[in-house]
Design a protein around this motif. Structure first.
Motif, PDB file in Angstrom:
ATOM      1  N   GLU B  61      30.065  -1.799  26.253  1.00 30.97           N
ATOM      2  CA  GLU B  61      30.206  -2.174  24.837  1.00 30.97           C
ATOM      3  C   GLU B  61      29.211  -1.332  24.041  1.00 30.97           C
ATOM      4  OE1 GLU B  61      32.095  -4.326  23.156  1.00 30.97           O
ATOM      5  OE2 GLU B  61      33.190  -5.180  24.850  1.00 30.97           O
ATOM      6  N   GLU B  63      27.871  -0.221  20.089  1.00 31.40           N
ATOM      7  CA  GLU B  63      27.918  -0.465  18.648  1.00 31.40           C
ATOM      8  C   GLU B  63      27.302   0.738  17.940  1.00 31.40           C
ATOM      9  OE1 GLU B  63      26.201  -4.151  17.474  1.00 31.40           O
ATOM     10  OE2 GLU B  63      26.826  -3.952  15.378  1.00 31.40           O
ATOM     11  N   SER B 194      40.772   4.348  12.393  1.00 33.51           N
ATOM     12  CA  SER B 194      39.669   3.435  12.060  1.00 33.51           C
ATOM     13  C   SER B 194      38.489   3.720  12.976  1.00 33.51           C
ATOM     14  CB  SER B 194      40.109   1.969  12.249  1.00 33.51           C
ATOM     15  OG  SER B 194      40.346   1.725  13.620  1.00 33.51           O
ATOM     16  N   THR B 195      37.330   3.254  12.558  1.00 38.78           N
ATOM     17  CA  THR B 195      36.149   3.386  13.424  1.00 38.78           C
ATOM     18  C   THR B 195      36.336   2.555  14.690  1.00 38.78           C
ATOM     19  OG1 THR B 195      34.829   3.681  11.435  1.00 38.78           O
ATOM     20  CG2 THR B 195      33.643   3.165  13.466  1.00 38.78           C
ATOM     21  N   GLU B 196      36.956   1.385  14.525  1.00 38.37           N
ATOM     22  CA  GLU B 196      37.160   0.515  15.683  1.00 38.37           C
ATOM     23  C   GLU B 196      37.970   1.232  16.783  1.00 38.37           C
ATOM     24  OE1 GLU B 196      37.558  -0.346  12.563  1.00 38.37           O
ATOM     25  OE2 GLU B 196      36.023  -1.883  12.315  1.00 38.37           O
ATOM     26  N   THR B 225      35.742   7.278   8.965  1.00 37.90           N
ATOM     27  CA  THR B 225      35.820   6.709  10.322  1.00 37.90           C
ATOM     28  C   THR B 225      34.624   7.156  11.156  1.00 37.90           C
ATOM     29  OG1 THR B 225      37.120   8.530  11.289  1.00 37.90           O
ATOM     30  CG2 THR B 225      38.341   6.733  10.238  1.00 37.90           C
ATOM     31  N   ALA B 230      31.153   0.065  13.977  1.00 38.44           N
ATOM     32  CA  ALA B 230      32.016  -0.876  14.701  1.00 38.44           C
ATOM     33  C   ALA B 230      31.421  -1.106  16.076  1.00 38.44           C
ATOM     34  CB  ALA B 230      33.429  -0.319  14.821  1.00 38.44           C
ATOM     35  N   LYS B 231      31.949  -2.116  16.742  1.00 39.68           N
ATOM     36  CA  LYS B 231      31.559  -2.388  18.123  1.00 39.68           C
ATOM     37  C   LYS B 231      32.822  -2.295  18.974  1.00 39.68           C
ATOM     38  CE  LYS B 231      29.039  -5.784  20.871  1.00 39.68           C
ATOM     39  NZ  LYS B 231      28.383  -7.109  20.857  1.00 39.68           N
ATOM     40  N   THR B 232      32.744  -1.492  20.009  1.00 41.83           N
ATOM     41  CA  THR B 232      33.949  -1.305  20.825  1.00 41.83           C
ATOM     42  C   THR B 232      33.561  -0.882  22.234  1.00 41.83           C
ATOM     43  OG1 THR B 232      36.101  -0.200  20.895  1.00 41.83           O
ATOM     44  CG2 THR B 232      34.237   1.128  20.198  1.00 41.83           C
TER      45      THR B 232
END
Lengths: 173, 634
Positions: B61, B63, B194-196, B225, B230-232
């Protein structure tokens, strides 16, 4: 008199162009090469990669043709040494200086000592338009004329000198 | 096919429709199902199901802003280098790299050079080249992407593009849907939404680039973007890699084996896919098992490697439409050669290809297989061995090989005799240079060639097996060689690298690759074959016997006047060099180049080479002078 500009291996690079193969095949079916011993080898070996029509438009001596053919071997032509000899002999015999030349384009050369030699000797292998293509320094004309003589142009050493002087005087830089 | 896969991943196609579509492209059912299986983790529904538990190191994960997510995904995929030139919009990428030393950045000073560096790196390493270049410089990168695309080399090209809120407002450097420019020369192109989705989009691009048949992909990354947070998840490569090492259908292999055993006059045509599959050893084993002659590349275009040792006794040289030797084959086995499906009527053609899209594209094929070449050749050898006793196979092979060996040896002698007869000319003949290179280059040299007429030297040198490794480009989009040589050296720092370019190639790329060589102390020897001409181009043009030929007017190809001094150019870029005009000076020049490489410096040799072919002597060009157009001397 840039005979060497007509020399060399135009078809050499065409080895690369696979797309030419089908055109070369079509041309082989309408073979422009004159009859003679060795024509079949030339037709088959050379048409793998390039047109035959350009060969038919070149005139050269045995030494000149050997340069072409040797270069072709380096580029992949499948010709054994004995076949190279046969091909060179065919080309020099049937496409040598002055043999079955197409009608030349009329080119008016300036008067001067050597004009007649240029008209009668240089034109045995190529159109005189080539002579008038570019102006050069004498030191550049000298090796060009010498090279042609070495490759098969029928000129004596004195005639080559006269031709060089004529070209330097009339097409000198 | 790329559209088909894109539709599947974009959820426009079912798995069944994908398999059916791939089969329509000539892929066997087995192969099509394997592709579908491999694509499944990223296909329809993949994101809806709960993710299976993963080891912490495999899925992380993260961020951060989009730039950080982009580089973290690259890092997790094992990327070591980003080839780049700077632009304002991509600063989040390079901001993130300040604290990510695992990825090193290699700067070029023009997008074409940057792309060719990454391309050379990818060819030599087998890894995906990563390129980040200025948005507005994309067309520069695209010139070299043609080489990458045609030769199916994995590459990811990304640019920071105009922010999504600014799109369509005719901003200074914006052109509408610029990603569409890349469509004909990429496997896939995309604009990050998107950034996500940044990490997922990056994964997808990496996967498409490196899934055989490989190729370049393009990502447009809008600045918002890259800047937003974001967090992914980011995944290790093993979690989305698609190896595509497909074995051929067993029954087809057995059919092929039977045909090859029973053949009276078989011929092997070999190509670049063998190199990419690392199948050189299996090829030698198969050729020797069959005793069949092997023909390789055709002419100066259309191949980028030499997968079979050119001094092997079974190697007979160029594959031609009609082979005078060994005569018309009754069975032609095409192995990974895009141009090898070249059978005359009456010849049975077996073609095994990594790329189904060009398999059976131009010629009728009797037995077609899509497979990894290394695996296919191993399977084929095993099948052949299973069908006959070792002694019978040996008898068959010896009988076939005898003729091929005799022919290959005779032609080798003939070529060397020709070359030795042409060694003393000034300017230096290509033949003399070929002999000198063969004598002076170390056997493990990576030979990076971006030349056209210079390829007449190749038959005078030994490539493949334990000898020099050859790198070139199939389409021969010039301007590749110096930069690619840099990339090869980066991938293989412990072997000598020589980059051989024509003066035409140098002038296409400009000296920009020398800047990177100097900055990063890349010990590469650059050899410029300087004949002041696009020599082969002129030959091809004049070969048509048109007006330029008749009148000896070289309208297009003479590059002299001015005669560029490439050694001086190199000096200006911090690379030592020298001009070589006499054949007797070659050995000393090579020695000095080698010494520079030992010391860790690049070195350039500007070698004046004799022009060859039709119009070789011509230094005429249309004599226009802008100064003469003036009515005022200003």
């Amino acid at each position: 008199m840039s005979i060497t500009s007509a020399r060399g291996v135009a078809f050499a690079s065409a080895v690369a162009v696979i797309a030419l193969a089908s055109q070369a095949q079509a041309q082989q079916n309408n073979n422009p090469l004159p009859p003679g011993d060795g024509r079949d080898i030339v037709s088959v070996a050379c048409s793998q990669c390039h047109y035959l029509g350009t060969i038919a438009k070149i005139r050269d001596g045995a030494a000149g043709w050997r340069v072409y053919v040797s270069n072709m071997v380096l580029r992949g032509a499948q010709l054994t040494p004995a076949e190279v000899d046969k091909v060179v002999n065919y080309l020099a015999t049937n496409l040598g200086p002055g043999i079955n030349l197409p009608p030349p384009r009329p080119v008016a050369l300036p008067d001067g000592s050597g004009k007649q030699l240029v008209e009668t000797r240089c034109a045995l292998c190529h159109d005189l338009e080539r002579v008038a293509a570019v102006k050069r320094k004498k030191q550049d004309w000298t090796p060009i004329v010498a090279n042609m003589a070495a490759w098969g142009a029928p000129v004596t050493a004195d005639e080559a000198k006269t031709i060089t002087n004529y070209l330097a005087a009339n097409f000198g830089d | 096919m790329k559209q088909l896969i894109k539709d599947y991943l974009d959820q426009g196609l079912s798995r069944r429709q994908l398999v059916s579509g791939l089969s329509a492209f000539g892929m066997s059912t087995v192969a099509a199902k394997a592709v579908a299986q491999n694509l499944a983790p990223l296909g329809p529904g993949a994101g809806q199901a709960a993710s299976p538990p993963q080891a912490p190191s495999a899925v992380r994960e993260i961020e951060g802003n989009g730039g950080k997510l982009f580089v973290e995904q690259l890092k997790s995929a094992g990327v070591e280098y980003i080839f780049f030139n700077p632009s304002t919009g991509d600063h989040p990428i390079f901001d993130a790299l300040v604290d990510l030393p695992e990825i090193k950045i290699i700067k070029g000073i023009q997008e074409g050079a940057v792309t060719a560096m990454a391309d050379g790196y990818a060819r030599a390493s087998g890894r995906t080249g990563i390129v980040v270049v200025a948005n507005i410089g994309l067309p520069n990168a695209m010139t070299q992407m043609v080489n990458t695309f045609k030769d199916q080399i994995p590459m990811l090209v990304a640019v920071a593009s105009v922010g999504q809120n600014e799109l369509g407002r005719d901003q200074w450097q914006e052109v509408d849907h610029h990603e569409l420019m890349t469509e004909p020369i990429t496997k896939w192109f995309w604009q990050a939404q998107s950034t996500e989705a940044m990490a997922e989009t990056t994964r997808r691009a990496l996967k498409f680039a490196s899934t055989p048949p490989c190729g370049p992909v393009f990502l447009s990354l809008p600045t918002n973007t890259l800047e937003q947070h974001a967090k992914t998840q980011v995944w290790e490569r093993s979690k989305f890699d698609v190896p595509m090492r497909i074995r051929p259908d067993k029954e087809d292999v057995e059919k092929a084996a039977r045909m090859l055993i029973e053949a009276k006059n078989p011929l092997l045509s070999v190509g670049d896919e063998i190199t990419w599959c690392r199948g050189e050893k299996e090829l030698i084993e198969l050729a020797e098992l069959l005793g069949a002659p092997v023909a390789g590349e055709a002419g100066s275009l259309g191949y980028w490697s030499k997968p079979f040792p050119t001094r092997h006794p079974l190697y007979i040289g160029t594959v031609l439409r009609t082979m005078r030797f060994p005569g018309k084959p009754d069975v032609l086995l095409n192995l990974g050669n895009r141009w090898g499906e070249n059978a005359s009527p009456g010849t049975k053609l077996i073609s095994i290809r990594l790329d189904p899209t060009s398999l059976a594209r131009e010629a009728p094929v009797d037995l077609a297989m899509v497979a990894d070449l290394k695996l296919a050749m191993a399977d084929l050898s095993a099948a052949i061995r299973s069908m006959a006793t070792a002694s019978l196979l040996k008898d068959i092979a010896n009988k076939r090989a005898e003729r091929a060996r005799a022919y290959a040896a005779q032609m080798q002698q003939e070529r060397e005799a020709i070359a030795h007869a042409l060694t003393d000319s000034t300017p230096i003949s290509m033949e003399r240079l070929g002999l000198e290179l063969e004598k002076n280059l170390d056997r493990d040299t990576c030979y990076v060639a971006d030349v056209d007429s210079g390829k007449t030297m190749d038959p005078l040198m030994a490539f493949g097996g334990g000898d020099k490794q050859y790198f070139g480009t199939g389409p021969n989009v010039l301007g590749w060689g110096m930069a690619a040589g840099f990339g090869v050296k980066l991938a293989r720092p412990d072997v000598p690298v020589v980059s051989v370019v024509g003066d035409g190639s140098f002038l296409f790329s400009g000296p920009q690759p020398l800047w990177s060589m100097a900055r990063y102390k890349a010990p590469v020897t650059v050899i410029v074959l300087n004949n002041h001409s696009y020599n082969n181009e002129r030959n091809r043009i004049w070969n048509g016997a048109g007006r330029q030929f008749e009148a000896a007017r070289d309208m297009t190809c003479y590059n002299g006047s001015p005669d560029v001094d490439f050694a001086k150019t190199a000096e200006a870029f911090g690379v030592e060099g020298e001009t070589v005009k006499e054949p007797a000076s070659l050995a000393g020049a090579f020695s000095r180049a080698k010494a520079a490489m030992v010391e860790g410096r690049p070195y350039l040799l500007d070698i004046h080479i004799k022009r060859e072919g039709l119009g070789a002597v011509s230094d005429w060009y249309p004599p226009y002078s802008i100064a003469d157009l003036r009515t005022r001397k200003v």
